[in-house]
Design an enzyme around this catalytic site. Structure first.
Site, PDB file in Angstrom:
ATOM      1  N   GLU A 155       2.443   7.367   9.934  1.00 45.80           N
ATOM      2  CA  GLU A 155       3.606   6.525  10.257  1.00 45.80           C
ATOM      3  C   GLU A 155       4.899   7.343  10.302  1.00 45.80           C
ATOM      4  OE1 GLU A 155       3.648   3.111   7.648  1.00 45.80           O
ATOM      5  OE2 GLU A 155       2.169   2.097   8.870  1.00 45.80           O
ATOM      6  N   GLU A 191      -4.672   1.605  11.410  1.00 48.84           N
ATOM      7  CA  GLU A 191      -4.455   0.678  10.293  1.00 48.84           C
ATOM      8  C   GLU A 191      -4.265  -0.716  10.850  1.00 48.84           C
ATOM      9  OE1 GLU A 191      -1.507   1.513   7.272  1.00 48.84           O
ATOM     10  OE2 GLU A 191      -1.941   3.674   7.356  1.00 48.84           O
TER      11      GLU A 191
HETATM   12  C1  BGP Z   1       1.263   1.311   5.793  1.00 55.16           C
HETATM   13  C2  BGP Z   1       0.864   2.549   5.055  1.00 55.16           C
HETATM   14  C3  BGP Z   1      -0.365   2.402   4.216  1.00 55.16           C
HETATM   15  C4  BGP Z   1      -0.595   1.042   3.639  1.00 55.16           C
HETATM   16  C5  BGP Z   1      -0.181  -0.097   4.550  1.00 55.16           C
HETATM   17  C6  BGP Z   1      -0.195  -1.473   3.923  1.00 55.16           C
HETATM   18  O1  BGP Z   1       2.621   1.365   6.057  1.00 55.16           O
HETATM   19  O2  BGP Z   1       0.603   3.600   5.948  1.00 55.16           O
HETATM   20  O3  BGP Z   1      -0.353   3.452   3.293  1.00 55.16           O
HETATM   21  O4  BGP Z   1      -0.264   0.921   2.339  1.00 55.16           O
HETATM   22  O5  BGP Z   1       1.084   0.120   5.103  1.00 55.16           O
HETATM   23  O6  BGP Z   1       0.992  -1.703   3.208  1.00 55.16           O
HETATM   24  P1  BGP Z   1       1.007  -2.244   1.736  1.00 55.16           P
HETATM   25  O7  BGP Z   1       0.209  -1.297   0.934  1.00 55.16           O
HETATM   26  O8  BGP Z   1       2.424  -2.246   1.355  1.00 55.16           O
HETATM   27  O9  BGP Z   1       0.418  -3.600   1.774  1.00 55.16           O
END
Ligand code: BGP
Length: 480
Positions: free
Chosen positions: A175, A378
């Site tokens: 990201e 993701e």
């Molecule tokens: C993204 C990240 C991940 C992951 C995901 C979900 O931004 O790359 O590492 O954590 O978000 O977010 P969260 O963990 O805050 O639910």
């Protein structure tokens, strides 16, 4: 349903959120190790050292460091073709500027990659996923210092050499565009401002932060160039946090607002990484915001030469934007940023809008823009799961979320998008990055651990495990 043969069905994790074993085998301390536990209502605390008043969830994660063989066997049982994971930079170079790598760290990931290969699972490896060595923050101010580019490239060269026959797909930065927002200054930029208390509310210097982002983009290009020397078969991906945007009304001013913001937040970094140069609108934005940074001829050259091969992105939600803020004041939360509420969309328990159709829209948008293979690295639903008296975990909400997204992926493939893989987030439960909680679960595999790191850490297959197994076995044609 039309997913291509060899489609990379799988799942994704990051070292700092799932490995635990934070001080094992010579690992150094990273930025993730000084971001405290938190919750939906109490923000995560940041400091430049470990504060005994706080607990740090990176210490325990899901204990994947010790249990990776069991976890990979479960992924194989689901039928995974790919597993996106990250290498913790601090296991290889504990301080970031070390001259020699840490052999124990290198050996660990070699074992993990061999285990994946034994099960026929393709590793997709992120090199920097919120895991910068803390020493680079305190001694160099993170990515603001151009020497950090060299440290990162040395780390990349080391792992490229060691794993040249084990890994083919690399993602240098997770990201990467998150650094366009102040909340990522510390975790991604390695920038700590005096007075910083929490993850969500950091003092900000946009010019410094964007200069750091430029160094990250140069480092990405140099990593690609180094990788091509190590093995011409390597393939490099972007990784963009794509926050799909819609105008809240058909007022042309709302359209313009979205166009400008979408270009800057969602497209600028991938334009640089795939087209090899900053787009015109970036310079306009920098000029309007008084931002300037040094970009040498050598850097311009490397940006142009070291472009990525495929486009990957995270997709959890969409947002609306409007100039009519008094009329539409309802806000929603989200991954990295929220926006104005879309009345057509439902929200998750954490107030993130659920928008499967937006995924089809986004896939078409990014494929049209770049014409390179696309991977969704993701996607998923963070939810609280309940363990029944007999130990089973029924998660129809997760199945429903994913089924609707995969249906839209199939439509995008029919539209003509060259979609090559899908690695939903947190395929095994892990610590949430935004809240530091364990109870916000994404996995097909349940991990018996609570927000404080208590529990057996035993693994249990949720209903979604069996559902995803059928999805993969049918190459996406059985979604019921
Ligand atoms: C993204 C990240 C991940 C992951 C995901 C979900 O931004 O790359 O590492 O954590 O978000 O977010 P969260 O963990 O805050 O639910």
């Amino acid at each position: 349903m039309s997913f291509k043969k060899g489609f990379l069905w799988g799942g994704a994790t990051a070292a700092n959120q799932c490995e635990g074993a934070n001080f094992a085998d010579g690992k150094g301390i990273s930025v993730a190790d000084v971001i405290s536990a938190g919750s939906h209502i109490s923000p995560r605390h940041i400091s430049l050292g470990r504060d005994p008043a706080y607990a740090y969830p990176a210490d325990w994660g899901s204990d994947c460091y010790h249990r990776y063989k069991e976890d990979i066997a479960l992924f194989a049982e689901m039928g995974f073709k790919a597993y996106r994971m990250s290498i913790a930079w601090t296991r290889i170079f504990p301080n970031g500027d070390d001259v020699e790598p840490n052999e124990a760290g290198l050996a660990h990931y070699e074992d993990v990659f061999r285990e994946l290969r034994t099960h026929g699972i393709e590793p997709v490896v992120t090199l920097s996923h919120n895991e910068m060595p803390l020493h680079l923050v305190t001694a160099y101010r993170g990515w603001t210092d151009k020497r950090t580019i060299g440290f990162f490239v040395r780390y990349c060269e080391t792992v490229f050499e060691r794993y040249r026959d084990l890994v083919r797909y690399w993602i240098p930065f997770n990201e990467v565009n998150d650094l366009l927002l102040p909340m990522s200054a510390f975790s991604q930029g390695g920038i700590f401002h005096e007075g910083t208390e929490t993850f969500l509310d950091q003092p900000d210097d946009p010019a410094e932060r964007l200069g750091a982002l430029n160094n990250v983009l140069v480092a990405n290009a140099r990593a690609v160039l180094a990788g091509r020397c190590a093995n011409p078969e390597f393939r490099f991906g972007t990784m963009i946090c794509h926050i799909t945007q819609y105008p809240r009304t058909c007022d042309p001013s709302d359209q313009l607002l979205v166009q400008e913001d979408d270009l800057f937040r969602n497209c600028m970094c991938s334009d640089v990484m795939l087209r090899g140069t900053y787009p015109y609108y970036a310079w306009t934005h920098f000029r309007h915001h008084g931002i300037s940074f040094e970009l040498s001829d050598a850097e311009r050259h490397d940006l142009a030469a070291g472009v990525c091969d495929f486009y990957t992105f995270s997709y959890y939600q969409s947002i609306c934007q409007t100039t009519r803020t008094e009329e539409f004041s309802d806000q929603t939360s989200g991954n990295i940023m929220g926006g104005v509420r879309n009345p057509y969309l439902e929200l998750t328990e954490w107030d993130w809008p659920i928008d499967p159709v937006g995924l089809r829209y986004t896939l078409n948008k990014v494929y049209d823009r770049y014409r390179v293979p696309v991977m969704i690295t993701e996607n998923g639903l963070g939810a609280v799961d309940t363990v029944e008296a007999d130990g089973s975990i029924h998660d129809p909400y997760r199945i429903e979320y994913m089924r609707r997204h995969i249906e839209e992926m199939a439509k995008a493939v029919d539209d003509g998008v060259d979609l090559i893989g899908y690695t939903p987030w947190g395929c095994i439960d892990l610590v949430s990055v935004s809240t530091g909680e364990m109870r916000k679960r994404y996995g097909f595999i349940y991990v018996d651990a609570d927000d404080e790191g208590h529990g057996t850490f035993d693994r249990t297959r949720k209903d979604s495990f069996w559902w995803y197994q059928r999805v993969i076995a049918s190459n996406g044609s059985e979604l019921g």
